[in-house]
Write a protein that holds these residues in place. Sequence first.
Motif, PDB file in Angstrom:
ATOM      1  N   GLY A  69       0.966  -1.067   0.093  1.00 29.25           N
ATOM      2  CA  GLY A  69       0.048  -0.071   0.036  1.00 29.25           C
ATOM      3  C   GLY A  69       0.924   1.247  -0.056  1.00 29.25           C
ATOM      4  O   GLY A  69       0.419   2.176  -0.520  1.00 29.25           O
ATOM      5  N   GLU A  70       1.886   1.382   0.783  1.00 30.28           N
ATOM      6  CA  GLU A  70       2.755   2.309   0.892  1.00 30.28           C
ATOM      7  C   GLU A  70       3.360   2.405  -0.562  1.00 30.28           C
ATOM      8  O   GLU A  70       3.603   3.716  -0.940  1.00 30.28           O
ATOM      9  CB  GLU A  70       3.774   2.136   1.823  1.00 30.28           C
ATOM     10  N   PHE A  71       3.766   1.391  -1.147  1.00 33.26           N
ATOM     11  CA  PHE A  71       4.612   1.336  -2.416  1.00 33.26           C
ATOM     12  C   PHE A  71       3.413   2.160  -3.440  1.00 33.26           C
ATOM     13  O   PHE A  71       3.924   2.965  -4.391  1.00 33.26           O
ATOM     14  CB  PHE A  71       5.012   0.192  -2.913  1.00 33.26           C
ATOM     15  N   ASP A  72       2.399   1.690  -3.536  1.00 28.28           N
ATOM     16  CA  ASP A  72       1.404   2.130  -4.281  1.00 28.28           C
ATOM     17  C   ASP A  72       1.241   3.608  -4.348  1.00 28.28           C
ATOM     18  O   ASP A  72       0.950   4.255  -5.193  1.00 28.28           O
ATOM     19  CB  ASP A  72      -0.181   1.470  -4.233  1.00 28.28           C
ATOM     20  N   THR A 113      -4.826   4.847 -12.495  1.00 25.66           N
ATOM     21  CA  THR A 113      -6.133   4.320 -12.773  1.00 25.66           C
ATOM     22  C   THR A 113      -6.358   2.749 -12.461  1.00 25.66           C
ATOM     23  O   THR A 113      -6.978   2.400 -11.925  1.00 25.66           O
ATOM     24  CB  THR A 113      -5.969   4.325 -14.482  1.00 25.66           C
ATOM     25  N   ALA A 114      -4.934   2.104 -12.366  1.00 26.10           N
ATOM     26  CA  ALA A 114      -4.848   0.699 -11.874  1.00 26.10           C
ATOM     27  C   ALA A 114      -5.408   0.737 -10.298  1.00 26.10           C
ATOM     28  O   ALA A 114      -6.081  -0.036  -9.888  1.00 26.10           O
ATOM     29  CB  ALA A 114      -3.490   0.072 -12.187  1.00 26.10           C
ATOM     30  N   LEU A 115      -4.798   1.622  -9.629  1.00 27.36           N
ATOM     31  CA  LEU A 115      -5.021   1.695  -8.205  1.00 27.36           C
ATOM     32  C   LEU A 115      -6.478   2.005  -7.989  1.00 27.36           C
ATOM     33  O   LEU A 115      -7.063   1.497  -7.033  1.00 27.36           O
ATOM     34  CB  LEU A 115      -3.949   2.877  -7.451  1.00 27.36           C
ATOM     35  N   GLU A 116      -7.035   3.074  -8.486  1.00 29.99           N
ATOM     36  CA  GLU A 116      -8.352   3.191  -8.295  1.00 29.99           C
ATOM     37  C   GLU A 116      -9.407   2.068  -8.836  1.00 29.99           C
ATOM     38  O   GLU A 116     -10.486   1.923  -7.996  1.00 29.99           O
ATOM     39  CB  GLU A 116      -8.677   4.627  -9.379  1.00 29.99           C
ATOM     40  N   ARG A 117      -8.818   1.274  -9.873  1.00 33.34           N
ATOM     41  CA  ARG A 117      -9.805  -0.054 -10.096  1.00 33.34           C
ATOM     42  C   ARG A 117      -9.658  -0.991  -9.115  1.00 33.34           C
ATOM     43  O   ARG A 117     -10.589  -1.741  -8.993  1.00 33.34           O
ATOM     44  CB  ARG A 117      -9.256  -0.423 -11.493  1.00 33.34           C
ATOM     45  N   ASN A 118      -8.519  -0.957  -8.684  1.00 33.84           N
ATOM     46  CA  ASN A 118      -8.293  -2.153  -7.515  1.00 33.84           C
ATOM     47  C   ASN A 118      -9.001  -1.579  -6.267  1.00 33.84           C
ATOM     48  O   ASN A 118      -9.622  -2.552  -5.560  1.00 33.84           O
ATOM     49  CB  ASN A 118      -6.875  -2.579  -7.106  1.00 33.84           C
TER      50      ASN A 118
END
Length: 81
Positions: free
Chosen positions: A4-7, A61-66
Amino acid sequence: MDTGEFDDLLPMILTICEDFFGSASPAVHRELDAVLRARNVTGGPGWLIDMLALTRLRLQTALERNQSATAEESAVKTRGD
């Protein structure tokens, strides 16, 4: 460091680099161009700035989808579906 910190950290680093190179002096752009050419990248500083922005956007975008998928899974489990 958990994932999560990396994201959160990677998009921030990309934004900092994008902002720095986007507002850097011509001398910095020449140095950056020399570094890129030494690595056989012929796109120049503009290419790097564009790639930083595109990568940041894709990660966000990938983070929001996840996050949306996780929220939907939680809602389904809460409802008992």
